[in-house]
Design a protein around this motif. Sequence first.
Motif, PDB file in Angstrom:
ATOM      1  N   MET B  69       0.828  -1.202   0.000  1.00 23.53           N
ATOM      2  CA  MET B  69       0.000   0.000   0.000  1.00 23.53           C
ATOM      3  C   MET B  69       0.863   1.252   0.000  1.00 23.53           C
ATOM      4  O   MET B  69       0.633   2.190  -0.773  1.00 23.53           O
ATOM      5  N   VAL B  70       1.896   1.257   0.857  1.00 24.09           N
ATOM      6  CA  VAL B  70       2.761   2.433   0.957  1.00 24.09           C
ATOM      7  C   VAL B  70       3.421   2.717  -0.379  1.00 24.09           C
ATOM      8  O   VAL B  70       3.440   3.855  -0.873  1.00 24.09           O
ATOM      9  N   VAL B  75       3.751   6.288  -4.670  1.00 17.54           N
ATOM     10  CA  VAL B  75       4.139   6.654  -6.031  1.00 17.54           C
ATOM     11  C   VAL B  75       2.994   7.391  -6.729  1.00 17.54           C
ATOM     12  O   VAL B  75       3.174   8.452  -7.326  1.00 17.54           O
ATOM     13  N   LEU B  76       1.785   6.860  -6.618  1.00 18.63           N
ATOM     14  CA  LEU B  76       0.626   7.450  -7.283  1.00 18.63           C
ATOM     15  C   LEU B  76       0.333   8.865  -6.800  1.00 18.63           C
ATOM     16  O   LEU B  76       0.198   9.799  -7.600  1.00 18.63           O
ATOM     17  N   LEU B  80       0.174  12.605  -8.431  1.00 20.32           N
ATOM     18  CA  LEU B  80      -1.062  13.390  -8.437  1.00 20.32           C
ATOM     19  C   LEU B  80      -0.876  14.770  -7.816  1.00 20.32           C
ATOM     20  O   LEU B  80      -1.371  15.765  -8.315  1.00 20.32           O
ATOM     21  N   PHE B  81      -0.195  14.790  -6.672  1.00 16.01           N
ATOM     22  CA  PHE B  81      -0.028  16.052  -5.953  1.00 16.01           C
ATOM     23  C   PHE B  81       1.220  16.808  -6.394  1.00 16.01           C
ATOM     24  O   PHE B  81       1.546  17.843  -5.841  1.00 16.01           O
ATOM     25  N   ASP B  87      10.290  12.882  -0.663  1.00 14.76           N
ATOM     26  CA  ASP B  87       9.741  13.620   0.464  1.00 14.76           C
ATOM     27  C   ASP B  87       8.384  13.041   0.863  1.00 14.76           C
ATOM     28  O   ASP B  87       8.071  12.871   2.041  1.00 14.76           O
ATOM     29  N   PHE B  88       7.606  12.719  -0.159  1.00 21.62           N
ATOM     30  CA  PHE B  88       6.229  12.302   0.085  1.00 21.62           C
ATOM     31  C   PHE B  88       6.119  10.870   0.602  1.00 21.62           C
ATOM     32  O   PHE B  88       5.341  10.582   1.511  1.00 21.62           O
ATOM     33  N   LEU B  89       6.885   9.953   0.007  1.00 23.61           N
ATOM     34  CA  LEU B  89       6.714   8.550   0.385  1.00 23.61           C
ATOM     35  C   LEU B  89       7.054   8.271   1.848  1.00 23.61           C
ATOM     36  O   LEU B  89       6.299   7.588   2.529  1.00 23.61           O
TER      37      LEU B  89
END
Lengths: 252, 281
Positions: B69-70, B75-76, B80-81, B87-89
């Motif tokens: 899930m992570v 990645v998705l 999108l954002f 940074d995001f993951l």
Amino acid sequence: MEAELTLQNVSVSFPIYQSGSRSLKKRLLFRGTGGHLATDANHRIVVEALRNVSLSLKAGDRVALIGSNGAGKTTLLRVMAGVYEPFAGNVISRGRISPMFDISLGIDSEISGYDNIRLRGLILGLTPSEIEERMPDIVEFTELGDYLDIPVRTYSSGMMTRLTFAVATCFSPEILLMDEWIMAGDAGFMAKAQHRVQSFVEQANILVLASHSLEICRQWCSKAVWMERGEIKMQGVIETVLAAYSEEVGAT
Amino acid sequence: MIQRNSIEGNPSNEQIELGRRRRASAWTDIVEGIALWRLWFRLGWNDILQRYRRSVLGPFWLTASMAIMVVTLGVLYAELFNQPIDDFLPFLCVGLLVWTLIAGYLTEGGTLFTGSESYIKQIRLPFSIYVYRSSWAKLIVFAHNFVIYIGVLIYFQIWPGAVSLLAVPGLMLIVLNGTIASLTIGIVSARFRDIPQLIASIVQIIFFLTPIFWKPESLRGHAYITDFNPFFHLLEIVRAPLLGNLPSAANYFVVLFLTLINVAIASAFFSRFRSRIAYWV
């Protein structure tokens, strides 16, 4: 320190929560509309399981609880075990209480006999060292041998009885409460079990046994308490009470 | 010598004495429960073992599903954002990790007592045992999932530094709040059987309102959504240190305030209704 179990004017009532009042929504609805909507949501039927019961048991008492279904025997045992705190009256007890109501209490069928013994011991409030100390005694009493190494889901009910009976009585309970046990043991084991119960009771302890089998009551107990509709109808020496009970039951 | 007196039916001028006795019984229950740590330690451990016996991956089923899930959602959503993935993951990973723990307390709290009916009706044990057992099982699961965080650190070459040690008291605060809240939820759910569903719905909504899939910076002026969300603060006191940042004083302040409210509500409920639990289940 002798064991003692006293009940003073104990009463227990069970409000029967209909599926209606089990819902928070219905409760709120009822309040909010001043009782005009969902008026059936709060019909509370109360079952008076025990009414003003008083008993005084001393060390060495072996008491049979008899009575028809629904008389209050199980509720009384649970009050003695401390499971139900009474709505009225007091319960005074001295000594370690060992309730034997269901042979599968705390039994994890996926783990071995040995591990189940340890778990049961923990549930009854013992430390691991106390359990290990008594382990040889328990193993010898069960006569289950190598079966103790494998998961208990492979056991027959007779074997389960041996295991749990051994665990319950080997941890020197001072007050032993038994409820309509399906005595699934064979004759040899039953004789051994009775001997064990007798010897433990002789060491200044208390036994309370609820049973429908008058024969078992006669064999194991010295006194009897006859419950009917939540009250004690009669209590005294076993033969007297059993005679009165059989007479009444036989007559109907 | 144990003396158990009646729980009801005294005239009003003895109410204070009754209240005091109830609080004392509740406190004794909490303390006795801790003393029986060997029992709930074993029970909680067995709960986890039970789920994974005779299975292939064993305890790592949970970890594997969370890892997938992570990675996929990380990645998705980074795409999108329009956020940099390194940074995001990690942000998403830690957020999910801690949120799973917090949400677990809320959703599993409902069956704390109703699920232990056979024990409760057969032997007198402190009620707190069932609470501690459940909490311990959740910690074990958290420890399994923590492996993913380590994996993320290694992959993205992140080193959070000494500040990550602040995650430990943060985690302890979450465990404390979760345990106390689940006690309250367990009691109420024993009486009203639709509470667990209600809570499950609320938890879903809070999940979207809390910055787990999105960063708080993207709020641009609607900061009240995070500022007034106690779960955001609860999450931050563990997430921020694990990502190498210091949680703000506001985070700690809100969490401490939340703890006080939790304790107040739980002690009121537990004192009043502890002796009824056996009748309700």
